[in-house]
Design a protein around this motif. Structure first.
Motif, PDB file in Angstrom:
ATOM      1  N   GLU A 148      70.605  60.585   4.099  1.00 15.90           N
ATOM      2  CA  GLU A 148      69.271  60.502   4.065  1.00 15.90           C
ATOM      3  C   GLU A 148      68.266  60.628   5.056  1.00 15.90           C
ATOM      4  N   LEU A 149      67.483  61.693   4.991  1.00 12.33           N
ATOM      5  CA  LEU A 149      66.303  62.021   6.256  1.00 12.33           C
ATOM      6  C   LEU A 149      65.074  61.798   5.805  1.00 12.33           C
ATOM      7  N   ASP A 150      64.158  61.401   6.380  1.00 12.46           N
ATOM      8  CA  ASP A 150      62.686  61.064   6.114  1.00 12.46           C
ATOM      9  C   ASP A 150      62.023  61.849   6.857  1.00 12.46           C
ATOM     10  N   LEU A 151      61.205  63.155   6.358  1.00 12.61           N
ATOM     11  CA  LEU A 151      60.569  64.070   6.936  1.00 12.61           C
ATOM     12  C   LEU A 151      59.186  64.045   7.238  1.00 12.61           C
ATOM     13  N   TRP A 152      58.704  63.958   8.486  1.00 10.04           N
ATOM     14  CA  TRP A 152      57.377  63.759   8.675  1.00 10.04           C
ATOM     15  C   TRP A 152      56.943  64.858   9.707  1.00 10.04           C
ATOM     16  N   PRO A 153      55.609  65.142   9.907  1.00  6.57           N
ATOM     17  CA  PRO A 153      54.964  66.016  10.792  1.00  6.57           C
ATOM     18  C   PRO A 153      55.193  65.331  12.107  1.00  6.57           C
ATOM     19  N   ASN A 154      55.315  66.116  13.145  1.00 12.51           N
ATOM     20  CA  ASN A 154      55.382  65.311  14.427  1.00 12.51           C
ATOM     21  C   ASN A 154      53.802  64.915  14.936  1.00 12.51           C
ATOM     22  N   ALA A 155      53.688  64.542  16.076  1.00 20.05           N
ATOM     23  CA  ALA A 155      52.613  64.067  16.739  1.00 20.05           C
ATOM     24  C   ALA A 155      51.457  65.224  16.857  1.00 20.05           C
ATOM     25  N   THR A 156      51.921  66.414  17.074  1.00 21.25           N
ATOM     26  CA  THR A 156      51.106  67.439  17.294  1.00 21.25           C
ATOM     27  C   THR A 156      50.923  68.226  15.951  1.00 21.25           C
ATOM     28  N   LYS A 157      51.525  67.816  14.930  1.00 26.45           N
ATOM     29  CA  LYS A 157      51.528  68.617  13.400  1.00 26.45           C
ATOM     30  C   LYS A 157      52.264  69.707  13.562  1.00 26.45           C
ATOM     31  N   ASP A 158      52.844  70.219  14.412  1.00 30.65           N
ATOM     32  CA  ASP A 158      53.458  71.569  14.398  1.00 30.65           C
ATOM     33  C   ASP A 158      54.888  71.705  14.280  1.00 30.65           C
ATOM     34  N   ASN A 159      55.654  70.697  14.081  1.00 31.20           N
ATOM     35  CA  ASN A 159      57.002  70.527  14.119  1.00 31.20           C
ATOM     36  C   ASN A 159      57.446  69.253  13.162  1.00 31.20           C
ATOM     37  N   VAL A 160      58.742  69.150  12.794  1.00 32.57           N
ATOM     38  CA  VAL A 160      59.137  68.131  11.922  1.00 32.57           C
ATOM     39  C   VAL A 160      60.035  67.000  12.596  1.00 32.57           C
ATOM     40  N   ASP A 161      59.645  65.801  12.448  1.00 32.35           N
ATOM     41  CA  ASP A 161      60.473  64.870  12.989  1.00 32.35           C
ATOM     42  C   ASP A 161      61.177  63.867  11.656  1.00 32.35           C
TER      43      ASP A 161
END
Length: 575
Positions: A148-161
């Motif tokens: 399981e991976l929880d996908l969120w925008p990174n701090a700059t909203k240009d990639n995925v963490d």
């Protein structure tokens, strides 16, 4: 020499004096029965195997045992002496369960229990630990098949963490997780790996994920040709394949403005509460109810294209229909899907809809996950999910405790490949037969008889003062059953005082109403009169896989890692 120095010297000798393990009386009698003039020939060993250990044993099997003992001084060309016979029974060539895949792997995916992780990227607790690829790699190497991976925008909203949203967990980049999965997915098993996304992304980032997933996995990806599957493929047909499971983005586009605003407010509130370090139920929002936490989707062509690219990757569609439990468990004859319930939701639903859950899981997938209050990464009783047919009982694999040992035990079955065929009674669709009722009181179906002979190896795997500074340990064994409520029990041997190679020679009887779901729990402890007993090893074994006869049972540490030398000699019989 003073009395004090003499006493210290005496204790020192007691610590290091290890008594050699002597064959139990049962083994001596068996050796006499199947040998002649103190020697057991190849033919006699083969006869013993056929009559007592392996119904389908071949002469090649007997020869392999001979070959494994040739390096020992106790082996002679004519055959085995008693000591060699004993070392075979207490050795690696005599495991308690089969080591190869032997279940039918050609049934639909819904017919199997899958070794399933929860928040697979966390190194520790659910609120403040690091996110890393290391626990993902460790899980895959153990045979875990659902990550399981929880996908969120990174701090700059240009990639995925990847991180546990609304908490203080330190994120890891999605691309690192995907690469780790690609590199280690099939190190322990060739059967498919399912990646469940808990998606909190906008359409442009979903498009980015689609490109990332396609580029990294390529032909490894299983992508259905059109929309929903009418029936899930088999594990056999999906060997070496990666499967994506999440809620299709189409549902996000169809949300009303009011629903989105309410969802946003809830997420903002949860985030603030977490940052204030208040205790909160961070996991208890089902993954199929999470919504994007950015601006509203538009309906322009770019958005539609992005949604289409992402949706085409999803082989197992997750979703919870609007309404109550009746709608959640609604069965569509034209398509199959995955439903996610928290452990609490499952327990509540089981009280009134137990047979409906079993019916649902005959075609569809049910994922169960830990309640949010388990911030320490503890786990729940997996049998509640399994007895209702839930395929994906999701566990914190970085956690601890007896429930995790039970999970490890279930997936030692079928050669440890991460897929265990469900019992037939959970798959029965015959309209003339009743659906299995998990809450029913059932008659005893089988009786398991377990004899605990002895143990060895602690003096090799533990420091001589680990259990007691001045004397050998006082070991005892706890033996019991994890299973349906009526089968659950725990018993224990007497303690064997001052002995590194303890002999108990005790028998336990376990009546089982659902042996197909029963697991044999084994724990060894060192008795401590003033403090909590010391842990000295554990294992959990699926009863349906136990090989009758006298077996060498390796033990594991608290985290589930196998000891080098610690093992028990036990006998299993089915009455």
């Amino acid at each position: 020499m003073s009395r004090q120095s003499f006493k210290v010297c005496f204790c020192f000798k007691r610590i290091f004096k290890i008594k050699g393990a002597e064959p139990p009386d049962d083994i001596k009698r068996l050796f006499e029965q199947y040998s002649e003039n103190g020697t057991m020939t190849l033919e006699q060993l083969h006869t013993f195997l056929l009559n007592f250990q392996e119904e389908k044993a071949t002469k090649e099997d007997a020869q392999a045992i001979f070959n494994s003992l040739k390096h020992l001084n106790i082996f002679q060309r004519k055959g085995l002496h008693l000591e060699a016979f004993f070392r075979y029974l207490f050795g690696d060539l005599n495991p308690p369960i089969p080591s190869k895949v032997h279940h039918d792997m050609k049934a639909p995916l819904a017919h199997y229990f899958l070794y399933t992780g929860h928040n697979s990227y966390l190194t520790g607790n659910q609120l403040s630990s690091y996110c890393s690829v290391d626990p993902i790699i460790k899980a895959l190497r153990k045979g875990v098949r659902v990550i399981e991976l929880d996908l969120w925008p990174n701090a700059t909203k240009d990639n995925v963490d990847v991180c546990h949203g609304g908490t203080l967990t330190t994120p890891v980049e999605l691309i690192k997780c995907l690469r780790a999965i690609k590199d280690h997915a099939f190190s322990a098993s060739e059967f498919p790996v399912v990646i469940t996304f808990e998606d909190h992304l906008t359409s442009n980032l979903q498009a980015k994920v689609a490109k990332m997933v396609t580029r990294i996995f390529g032909n490894m990806l299983f992508c259905p040709e059109s929309g929903y599957l009418k029936e899930f493929p088999s594990p056999e047909s999906l060997k070496k394949k990666i499967i994506i499971s999440t809620k299709p983005p189409k549902e996000y586009l169809e949300m009303s403005m009011g629903e989105k605003e309410n969802s946003m407010k809830k997420k903002d509130l949860a985030h603030k509460e977490s940052r204030g370090k208040e205790k909160m139920d961070v996991n208890n929002v089902p993954d199929d109810q999470n919504e994007p936490d950015e601006e509203e989707y538009g309906q322009d062509e770019d958005v539609q294209n992005a949604v289409s690219e992402y949706k085409n990757l999803i082989a197992i569609h997750a979703g919870k229909l609007k309404g109550g439990i009746e709608n959640w468990l609604r069965i569509d004859p034209d398509k199959v899907r995955r439903l996610s319930l928290s452990e609490e939701e499952l327990e509540d639903a089981a009280k009134t809809h137990g047979t409906d859950i079993v019916k649902f899981t005959q075609r569809n997938l049910l994922r169960v996950y830990p309640k949010g209050l388990r911030v320490d990464s503890s786990n729940y009783n997996p049998l509640v999910g399994w007895m209702h047919g839930a395929q994906m009982v999701a566990f914190n694999m970085q956690g601890y405790g007896r429930h995790l040992w039970t999970m490890h035990g279930m997936f030692r079955a079928n050669g440890g490949c991460g897929y265990v065929k469900k019992p037939d009674f959970l798959l029965n669709t015959d309209p003339n037969k009743e659906v299995f009722n998990p809450s029913a009181v059932l008659e005893v179906k089988k009786i398991l008889k377990v004899k605990v002979y002895m143990g060895e190896g602690w003096h090799l795997d533990f420091h001589h003062t680990h259990f007691d500074q001045f004397s050998p340990p006082d070991f005892f064994v706890k033996v019991g059953i994890a299973g349906v409520p009526g089968d659950v029990v725990m018993k224990k041997t007497k303690k064997k005082e001052d002995d590194w190679t303890p002999v108990w020679d005790e028998v336990f009887i376990f009546p089982l109403s659902v042996p197909e779901l029963a697991l044999l729990r084994i724990e060894v402890h060192e008795y401590d009169v003033s403090e909590k007993d010391d842990f000295a090893g554990q294992t959990c074994l699926p009863v349906s896989e136990l090989k009758p006869g006298i077996r060498a049972v390796p033990l594991f540490d608290r985290k589930g890692e196998k000891f080098n030398s610690v093992r028990l000699l036990m006998r299993f019989e089915f009455v």
